[in-house]
Design an enzyme around this catalytic site. Structure first.
Site, PDB file in Angstrom:
ATOM      1  N   ASP A  14       0.880  -1.167   0.000  1.00  0.00           N
ATOM      2  CA  ASP A  14       0.000   0.000   0.000  1.00  0.00           C
ATOM      3  C   ASP A  14       0.918   1.216   0.000  1.00  0.00           C
ATOM      4  O   ASP A  14       1.513   1.552   1.021  1.00  0.00           O
ATOM      5  CB  ASP A  14      -0.888  -0.042   1.253  1.00  0.00           C
ATOM      6  CG  ASP A  14      -1.694   1.241   1.460  1.00  0.00           C
ATOM      7  OD1 ASP A  14      -1.673   2.118   0.569  1.00  0.00           O
ATOM      8  OD2 ASP A  14      -2.343   1.356   2.518  1.00  0.00           O
ATOM      9  N   GLU A 185      -7.073   0.563  -4.825  1.00  0.00           N
ATOM     10  CA  GLU A 185      -7.140   0.475  -3.362  1.00  0.00           C
ATOM     11  C   GLU A 185      -8.481  -0.084  -2.874  1.00  0.00           C
ATOM     12  O   GLU A 185      -8.491  -0.974  -2.008  1.00  0.00           O
ATOM     13  CB  GLU A 185      -6.848   1.848  -2.741  1.00  0.00           C
ATOM     14  CG  GLU A 185      -5.362   2.208  -2.848  1.00  0.00           C
ATOM     15  CD  GLU A 185      -5.056   3.697  -2.733  1.00  0.00           C
ATOM     16  OE1 GLU A 185      -5.967   4.474  -2.385  1.00  0.00           O
ATOM     17  OE2 GLU A 185      -3.897   4.079  -2.984  1.00  0.00           O
ATOM     18  N   ASP A 211     -13.160   5.533   2.274  1.00  0.00           N
ATOM     19  CA  ASP A 211     -11.758   5.660   2.707  1.00  0.00           C
ATOM     20  C   ASP A 211     -11.489   7.087   3.176  1.00  0.00           C
ATOM     21  O   ASP A 211     -11.342   8.005   2.373  1.00  0.00           O
ATOM     22  CB  ASP A 211     -10.864   5.283   1.506  1.00  0.00           C
ATOM     23  CG  ASP A 211      -9.374   5.364   1.839  1.00  0.00           C
ATOM     24  OD1 ASP A 211      -9.009   5.916   2.903  1.00  0.00           O
ATOM     25  OD2 ASP A 211      -8.571   4.890   1.014  1.00  0.00           O
TER      26      ASP A 211
END
Ligand code: AMP
Length: 654
Positions: A14, A185, A211
């Protein structure tokens, strides 16, 4: 590069705007890698002149670079992700926030200019900055795994265009990593929860990924399209994205800091005008610039810590010594914070509304099936509540919102390397799920091999008078005692008004949804108190492990049953002994001497057996214990009658 016969694992990375993480899929589950207890690497790079280093410059990555960014603003590069694959023109809106110089490079591309104290400078591309971070993560992974790492899945925001994705690949190449796949993501977040990894994935499942980080907010609506075949993986289509590149937890810190600053100023102005901060006037009331930079920084850190405390507690007390004899002191409640941040949360929901509208033609009337929370700011209870209300489903919170994207990238890596095929990607619940009951026994609510979704409820109560909180230990496994099962998590239901043992009515509900996520909720009916927990029970389990657990449960079945029975008998007999003992004390003189002696002897005998059973469960025969309890119950009938008539009389008199 590694030799072809041992290409090593495919790690998941990530690569975030503020923080980066690396994870791996191993032994049936993804896990975030760490060295020396550190797993999160701040996406910050400092450049330092060093004649011994290649090119005369060396880099410092992560915590150190972040901690000293204020000291070296001109040569500390953060948020390079905001520049990746973008022209100077495209990135213009971000420039005022970056704190370092950005210039135009080849083909109009944005580059950072690193300026050293001696006035010399050097230009670095965002790909190079990202490569430095990726190299750091690669090193972290290699030292955590003890082997070479050459391949990675790297995540990018769903809205990244081709140039931004290509820049990310290039950064990987510069770091000596073969980026085998770029994954969105939100898709990674869904994979982390096992969505889309089952062979039987349902067609058309839609997932919203919310998010909310420190400085950015993204919401995406995804649709799962199953592979159709055995063993194949499904894929996710991004139906829509929305968000705000300048919205996040930092805004909440600012709101708190402005409030503190305003109140501190008022205190200083009101109580002691001479202490007024230089240059500040009443009109500038809460203007932070009235405070020196060190105070501003301290207030900012403090604001964030108060915010985080209020995610756990209903109130946080604040005490700042301003000057000799002057103290700023107050309590900030969660309610107060929630009022303050409601407009902020509603702004995120506005974006959710846009994303849902854009996805509408695909969504039909069904709405979204699952909502996943990503990013540290989703720990704010108001955020969880409002997002749940907005989408009409309980959002997934079982996984750490800071790690879920890296975990999902590792799942994708595991699928690509074949490592994930032995894991539990099924629609049956492979091991039983239950809760701990008195005496260390396990009450199973959902038995193994049930198909998901599955739901079960059971009523429990307290074993001690005046108990105001109940700990709920959620367990997985086939054995009868807690110590032989795996604890998936513990939570506490508190704030129950004191009541005698056995009176509270605690309803525990287990719900395993179609994705295999377990939601446990506990509800005390008399007080209305609720608490809950979410977990992904299959994380960390391989098929081999499930088989071993199953085998063991057969081997130990007989003794486990005995032990469970003894534990239950101890609990129930103890309650009887307590009840009978109390009444014997009050009304014993109304029994015949013979009956009383009889009762006393039986109490002593049962108590003796219980003490022995507590010390060693094998030392007592369960049938004998059961018989002793029954005998005592029978012998106490007269006492019960007396007690009932006494209490009836009490009622009549009262
Ligand atoms: P991320 O960018 O995902 O790492 O998220 C960072 C943001 O999450 C920062 O604004 C943090 O202050 C915020 N955050 C982290 N933990 C908590 C918490 N327990 N309660 C509220 N906000 C939090």
């Amino acid at each position: 590069m590694n030799a072809p016969e041992d290409k090593g694992p495919i790690v998941g990375i990530d690569l975030g705007t503020t923080n980066s993480l690396v994870a791996v899929f191993e032994g049936g589950a993804p896990r975030v890698l760490e060295t020396g207890g550190a797993s999160i690497v701040p996406s910050v790079v400092r450049y330092e002149q060093d004649p011994a280093a290649p090119g005369g410059v060396r880099t410092i990555v992560g915590d150190d670079a972040k901690a000293r960014a204020v000291e070296f603003p001109g040569r500390t590069i953060s948020s390079a992700k905001r520049l990746m694959g973008r022209s100077l023109n495209d990135a213009r809106a971000d420039l005022p926030y970056l704190g370092y110089e950005v210039v135009e490079g080849e083909h109009g591309q944005a580059r950072a200019r690193v300026v050293f104290e001696d006035g010399s400078s050097r230009e670095v591309t965002p790909q190079e900055v990202s490569a430095t971070i990726l190299r750091e993560l690669r090193g972290l992974a290699e030292s955590a795994l003890g082997r070479q790492v050459g391949r990675a899945v790297v995540t990018v925001p769903a809205y990244f265009d081709d140039a931004q994705r290509q820049a990310t690949r290039d950064a990987g190449r510069l770091a000596g990593l073969d980026v085998v796949r770029i994954v969105n993501e939100p898709t990674a977040a869904a994979l982390a929860y096992g969505i889309g990894t089952r062979a039987d994935a349902t067609s058309g499942e839609t997932v919203a990924v919310y998010d909310l980080g420190g400085g950015t907010f993204d919401v995406s609506v995804l649709r799962l399209t199953p592979s159709g075949g055995e063993g194949g993986t499904s894929f996710f289509q991004v139906l829509s994205t929305a968000g705000d590149t300048r919205l996040g937890g930092d805004d909440v810190d600012h709101l708190l800091v402005s409030m503190f600053a305003r109140e501190i100023r008022a205190l200083m102005d009101g109580e002691e005008p001479r202490l007024q901060v230089a240059g500040a006037t009443k009109e500038r009331g809460n203007d932070l610039s009235a405070f020196p930079p060190s105070t501003r920084r301290a207030l900012k850190v403090f604001g964030e810590s108060v915010k985080c405390r209020l995610s756990e507690d209903d109130a946080a007390s604040v005490r700042i010594e301003i000057n000799e004899g002057m103290v700023y002191e107050r309590v900030v409640t969660r309610d107060e914070l929630e009022t303050m941040i409601t407009p902020w949360v509603e702004r995120t929901l506005g974006a959710c509304g846009r994303a849902v509208r854009d996805a509408r033609e695909h969504l039909g009337s069904g709405g979204v099936d699952a909502v996943i929370l990503v990013g540290g700011s989703t720990r704010v209870p108001l955020v969880r509540r409002r997002v749940g209300e907005f989408f009409g489903v309980e959002p997934y919170t079982a996984l750490d919102p800071d790690r879920v994207v890296a975990l999902g990238a590792a799942v994708q890596g595991g699928i690509l390397s074949g490592e994930a095929t032995g894991s539990l990607l099924l629609d049956v619940i492979p091991l039983s799920l239950g809760v701990e009951t008195a005496g260390g026994a396990v009450a199973k609510l959902i038995v193994r091999n049930s198909t998901a979704p599955a739901r079960a409820t059971e009523m429990f109560s307290t074993g001690v008078d005046g108990q105001t909180s109940i700990k709920i230990n959620v367990l997985q496994g086939e054995r009868e005692m807690v110590e032989d099962c795996r604890s998936l998590g513990v939570f506490e239901l508190s704030g129950i008004p004191p009541m005698p043992a056995g009176i509270p009515q605690l309803e525990v509900e287990f719900l395993v949804d179609a994705n295999g996520v377990l939601l446990v909720s506990a509800h005390e009916r008399r007080s209305g108190k609720r608490a809950g927990l979410q977990v992904v029970p299959n994380h960390g389990l391989t098929r081999d492990e499930v088989e071993r657990i199953e085998r063991e449960s057969f081997t130990h079945a007989r003794e486990d049953m005995t032990r469970h029975r003894i534990a239950d008998l101890i609990t129930n007999s103890s309650l009887d002994l307590k009840w009978i003992g109390e009444r014997l004390e009050r009304f014993g003189d109304r029994l015949d001497a013979g009956a009383r002696e009889d009762l006393v002897a039986q109490i002593a005998s049962l108590r003796g057996m219980i003490d022995r059973a507590r010390a060693d469960w094998r030392s007592v025969e369960p049938n004998a214990l059961h018989a002793a309890k029954e005998t005592l119950d029978r012998a106490s009938v007269r006492l019960q009658e007396i007690s009932i008539s006494e209490s009836l009389r009490g009622d009549a008199e009262g």
